[in-house]
Every structure is written in structure tokens, then in C-alpha cells.
Design a protein around this motif. Structure first.
Motif, mmCIF file in Angstrom:
data_model
loop_
_atom_site.group_PDB
_atom_site.id
_atom_site.type_symbol
_atom_site.label_atom_id
_atom_site.label_comp_id
_atom_site.label_asym_id
_atom_site.label_seq_id
_atom_site.Cartn_x
_atom_site.Cartn_y
_atom_site.Cartn_z
ATOM 1 N N HIS A 185 -24.419 41.199 59.862
ATOM 2 C CA HIS A 185 -24.536 39.532 60.590
ATOM 3 C C HIS A 185 -23.663 39.712 61.617
ATOM 4 O O HIS A 185 -23.812 38.893 62.547
ATOM 5 N N SER A 212 -20.089 32.995 59.152
ATOM 6 C CA SER A 212 -21.415 32.796 58.779
ATOM 7 C C SER A 212 -21.564 32.557 57.124
ATOM 8 O O SER A 212 -22.447 32.063 56.501
ATOM 9 N N GLN A 272 -20.857 29.184 56.810
ATOM 10 C CA GLN A 272 -21.855 28.292 57.558
ATOM 11 C C GLN A 272 -20.925 27.418 58.507
ATOM 12 O O GLN A 272 -21.528 26.127 58.519
ATOM 13 N N GLU A 288 -26.274 24.726 62.860
ATOM 14 C CA GLU A 288 -27.086 25.384 61.942
ATOM 15 C C GLU A 288 -28.214 26.372 62.861
ATOM 16 O O GLU A 288 -28.688 27.285 62.233
ATOM 17 N N PHE A 317 -26.560 29.762 63.003
ATOM 18 C CA PHE A 317 -26.882 30.493 61.619
ATOM 19 C C PHE A 317 -28.276 31.125 61.486
ATOM 20 O O PHE A 317 -28.902 31.971 60.879
#
Length: 179
Positions: free
Chosen positions: A40, A133, A136, A169, A172
Motif C-alpha cells: 500500500h 492508510s 484512512q 477519500e 485512499f
């Protein structure tokens, strides 16, 4: 890995292998090797760098680029600098990045990353993001010591000359959407 011997910045910069992957940094008098990034982390780093570079702005984004400060040497996950500050020779950026982005990996210390961003801010960085992440959330740090937590539909601040209208958002979402 952390060194226990006392080093100066000049001593650190002369050490062999500081550019190995992952790179070594020198902050607050300590040399420490960065953590190996997770999937990620790497995806966000790659996709955010590309997103920022696609903008028509006087800035460029670089993954893992060394910046040599007055008493520290840092390698932000993403370094954003004005084009007129990019050296012609193959060297580190002299001074703090204009904008620094750090991406938290599970085994990293949030406190150490905040301290690293603040070290850059004391030397001229105008904006810092710390991306988490797993939670979030994006912690946005400003030179006046103000901190804002952005999540969901919160708009993320950028540098004045960068036209990037991005919500937390959407950052992510970069982990899910093929680019």
C-alpha cells in the motif's frame, strides 16, 4: 536499524551505503535506515507522485529523494520541490522540500514521522502530509504548527501554485483503482 555512535551531518553524508534501499536518514543526530515499504505504501507513493507530476505546475514530485538540511538529511516518501530548486548535477536537494509527503507503514512510528516533517518545516517546508492508510486519515501539518486531520470528503490543502482538488477519500481510492 539505528546507529548508537555520535555523528555529525558531514560524517553521515560520507558513510558508505546510505543510498541503499531502503535509504538511511540522519535526523536529530541519529542515523536510521528507513523501513522497507509495504504494498500500500508503494502504491500510494507511485500513484501520488504521478498525479502531482501530471499537473501543470512549477513543481515536480520525486519518490525517495534525499534532501540535505542544515543538520539533517532526510529522504521523504514523496518530495515536492519547485523546478528552479532542482540541481543540474546529480545531487541531493539542498534544503527542505517545499512539500513533503510521508506514508505510514504498519511498523513505522507515527511520532518519528511527525518529527521528521517538523524538522523539514523548521527549515522551510510549506506543507506536510502524513498518510495513514489503515486509519484512512491524512494528517496535514503547516509551518505555523497547526495540524489538521483530513478524512472522507475533506479537501486536502496543497501549495498555492498547485491546482489539485483532492479529497482524502480519493487518496485512499488510489489503493483500489488501477491507474
Amino acid at each position: 536499524m539505528l546507529t548508537t555512535e555520535q555523528l555529525t551531518l558531514q560524517d553521515f553524508l560520507r558513510l558508505p551505503r546510505i543510498e541503499e534501499s531502503p535509504a538511511w536518514e540522519f535526523v536529530e543526530g541519529k542515523a536510521e535506515q528507513k523501513t522497507m515499504p509495504t504494498l500500500h505504501h508503494s502504491m500510494l507513493q507511485k500513484r501520488l507522485t504521478a498525479l502531482i507530476d501530471r499537473l501543470n505546475s512549477p513543481y515536480e514530485a520525486f519518490p525517495e529523494l534525499r534532501c540535505t538540511l542544515s543538520n539533517s538529511s532526510v529522504v521523504p516518501d514523496i518530495t515536492i520541490v519547485h523546478r528552479d530548486r532542482i540541481p543540474l548535477e546529480n545531487t541531493a536537494i539542498a534544503g527542505a522540500p517545499d512539500w513533503t509527503i510521508e506514508i505510514l507503514s504498519p511498523e513505522q512510528s507515527t511520532t518519528k514521522l511527525i518529527a521528521k516533517i517538523q524538522t523539514c518545516m523548521r527549515e522551510g517546508t510549506q506543507l506536510g502530509w502524513l498518510i495513514d492508510s489503515s486509519e484512512q486519515v491524512i494528517m496535514v501539518l503547516f509551518p505555523d504548527l497547526r495540524v489538521t486531520l483530513c478524512q472522507g470528503s475533506d479537501r486536502l490543502p496543497t501549495l498555492p501554485d498547485i491546482s489539485l482538488d483532492l479529497m482524502a477519500e480519493q487518496v485512499f481510492d488510489l489503493l483500489r483503482a488501477p491507474q
